[in-house]
Scaffold this active site. Structure first.
Site, PDB file in Angstrom:
ATOM      1  N   ASP A 199       0.818  -1.216   0.000  1.00  0.00           N
ATOM      2  CA  ASP A 199       0.000   0.000   0.000  1.00  0.00           C
ATOM      3  C   ASP A 199       0.854   1.270   0.000  1.00  0.00           C
ATOM      4  OD1 ASP A 199      -2.623   1.103  -0.009  1.00  0.00           O
ATOM      5  OD2 ASP A 199      -2.408   1.647   2.095  1.00  0.00           O
ATOM      6  N   HIS A 234       4.662   5.059  -2.914  1.00  0.00           N
ATOM      7  CA  HIS A 234       5.087   6.360  -2.378  1.00  0.00           C
ATOM      8  C   HIS A 234       6.547   6.375  -1.888  1.00  0.00           C
ATOM      9  CE1 HIS A 234       0.901   6.941  -2.738  1.00  0.00           C
ATOM     10  NE2 HIS A 234       0.529   6.497  -1.575  1.00  0.00           N
TER      11      HIS A 234
END
Ligand SMILES: NC(=O)c1ccc[n+]([C@@H]2O[C@H](COP(=O)([O-])OP(=O)(O)OC[C@H]3O[C@@H](n4cnc5c(N)ncnc54)[C@H](OP(=O)(O)O)[C@@H]3O)[C@@H](O)[C@H]2O)c1
Length: 489
Positions: free
Chosen positions: A234, A239
């Site tokens: 996730d 990111h």
């Protein structure tokens, strides 16, 4: 790519307009773009979802969302303009035949279309098939895709193949909203517009780098979705690895999409694989147990609403990443990210090497090395810790650790930091792919992540517990302490 800040007119079609992302982020971004006159007067917006609504219901929903997520002090003229642009159609994305019903909306304008997939990835292929069936894809159409692009190399290839069979790579804009954050974009300026950092940015001057993305929230009713993913997929696959790439990449020749993305790809390819053999030394998995966040009791991950009490999904991960190239030889990048940590706090710390010889040793035996901090949130800014003489008629050896602090909101007198989605929507409307992720980047990142997941599976590693409201499991402290270092807190 154009230098004109106001993009040309387009037909923006948002699939999933009634969803959390659209309501929380996209509508607010569109409102702010319209407020700043960054939407062309002829740009129209079509919202699509399953829910039965008419145009007025949509406008009510938009209004409620803007009040909820921006506040009540909205500019009435902008609101009227935005509402005039918007219409709604109810559509089952899995029903290809339904897409013919959209043709009428497109007949009214010949501008290029931007299709924003704000839906679960499971329906991306259906949407592509429906658009193609209805003849709505043109060579100048664009598609914006949300993460996650798959949950492994294999599944991401499948999604990329399916979307790629209808759109060329030049038409596809894969969102990683961290690439729209002010401070993340500023990494390029910091590194490549300041000669001070250009010449010191390698193994000769940098000891190690820490990247922390800490969240205090839990799952907020997303337990089922999250449990299939976990923190590694996730947060790290996208990111944290994108931040790592911007920190570690070689100077791109220019700001063109391919120059930047090719340099990021080289970093991903140079990441040292994590295998069953080096897993124990390089990776920590954690899962929160009950504890207190900001003084309030919170349940363990496995006792959250709708949870499976036997889940072994990680809610925390710490990784020592190593980059096998000349610039970063022997410089570890420590990554950590988790849910239900002590506070919402994201920052990058660049630890420079210590001075080779300390002439102030009599008054300051442990001269701390410089540290550059890039605060992603809260209070976006940059801080350089450095040593300074204490002013006054003191001995020259009276020195103290101080910092140069550049808080963006204070320094630029700006009450509002532009949201990542606002910037990325604008960039997509300007047809600039520089801040979107190319297919080979996504897949290369999955190769590295898949290795870690495979190593976890083979070694049967279960997550280490950590109390909600803490900074993670003690094994994460040990991971960095083994190298004689500690996490910045
Ligand atoms: N939420 C976030 O903060 C966030 C952050 C990063 C990435 N993302 C990504 O963004 C995407 C959307 O997330 P979300 O949280 O907004 O999801 P969501 O709240 O579940 O909303 C999904 C939207 O898609 C529509 N939809 C789903 N399946 C459909 C179908 N078969 N036919 C017609 N409409 C359909 C839903 O319509 P109805 O409302 O009519 O059912 C809803 O409007 C996901 O890929 C997610 O991974 C979300």
């Amino acid at each position: 790519m154009t230098n004109d800040p106001t993009p040309g007119a387009c037909n923006l079609v948002i699939f999933g307009i009634a969803g959390d992302l659209a309501r929380r982020k996209l509508l607010a971004a569109l409102y702010h773009l319209d407020l700043e006159n960054l939407l062309h007067p002829d740009t129209r917006i079509l919202g699509l979802a399953r829910s039965e609504m008419n145009d007025d219901d949509l406008r009510n929903m938009v209004m409620n969302s803007l009040v909820q997520f921006i506040g009540g002090d909205l500019n009435q003229e902008t609101l009227r303009r935005l509402m005039r642009r918007m219409s709604y159609r109810s559509l089952e994305f899995k029903n290809t035949a339904h897409f013919k019903g959209l043709q009428e909306w497109f007949k009214d304008s010949n501008y290029r279309s931007i299709f924003y997939f704000a839906t679960p990835a499971a329906v991306y292929a259906d949407i592509c098939a429906g658009l193609s069936h209805a003849g709505l894809i043109r060579s100048d159409s664009q598609v914006i895709m949300e993460k996650p692009i798959g949950d492994s190399l294999k599944s991401s290839k499948l999604v990329n193949d399916l979307v790629g069979s209808r759109f060329s790579e030049e038409q596809i804009y894969r969102i990683d909203h961290y690439l729209g954050k002010e401070t993340v974009l500023n990494l390029l300026v910091l590194r490549f517009a300041n000669s001070l950092f250009t010449s010191n940015w390698d193994y000769t001057c940098i000891d190690h780098i820490q990247i922390t993305v800490a969240e205090s929230v839990g799952l907020e009713h997303r337990w089922n979705f999250y449990d299939k993913a976990g923190q590694l997929r996730d947060m790290v696959q996208n990111h944290l690895l994108q931040i790592l790439c911007l920190l570690a990449m070689e100077p791109p020749a220019d700001l063109s999409p391919d120059s930047i993305r090719t340099e990021k790809l080289k970093v991903l390819k140079a990441l040292r694989p994590i295998t069953k053999e080096n897993l124990g030394k390089n990776v920590v998995r954690g899962q929160y147990v009950d504890g207190f966040v900001k003084g309030a009791p919170v349940p363990a991950y496995i006792n959250e609403e709708g949870a499976n009490p036997r889940s072994t999904t990680e809610t925390y991960v710490a990784i020592k990443a190593e980059i096998d190239n000349w610039r970063w030889s022997g410089v570890p990048f420590y990554l950590r990210t988790g849910k239900r940590l002590a506070m919402k706090h994201s920052e990058i710390n660049i630890h420079f090497k210590a001075q080779p010889h300390n002439i102030f040793r009599n008054s300051f035996p442990d001269l701390p090395p410089n540290m550059l901090t890039i605060r992603l949130q809260p209070d976006e800014g940059i801080e350089l810790q450095m040593m300074n003489k204490v002013p006054g008629i003191t001995e020259i050896g009276q020195i103290t650790r101080n910092h140069l602090d550049l808080s963006f909101s204070e320094s630029y007198n700006s009450s509002r930091i532009v949201d990542a989605y606002e910037r990325l929507l604008l960039e997509a409307m300007q047809q600039n792919q520089s801040w979107f992720v190319r297919r080979d980047e996504v897949e290369q990142a999955w190769i590295w992540i898949d290795d870690i997941i495979r190593a976890w599976e083979r070694s049967g590693v279960r997550p280490d517990p950590y109390p909600a409201g803490s900074w993670g499991p003690t094994s994460a402290i040990a991971l960095i302490a083994r190298d004689g270092r500690h996490w910045d807190e």
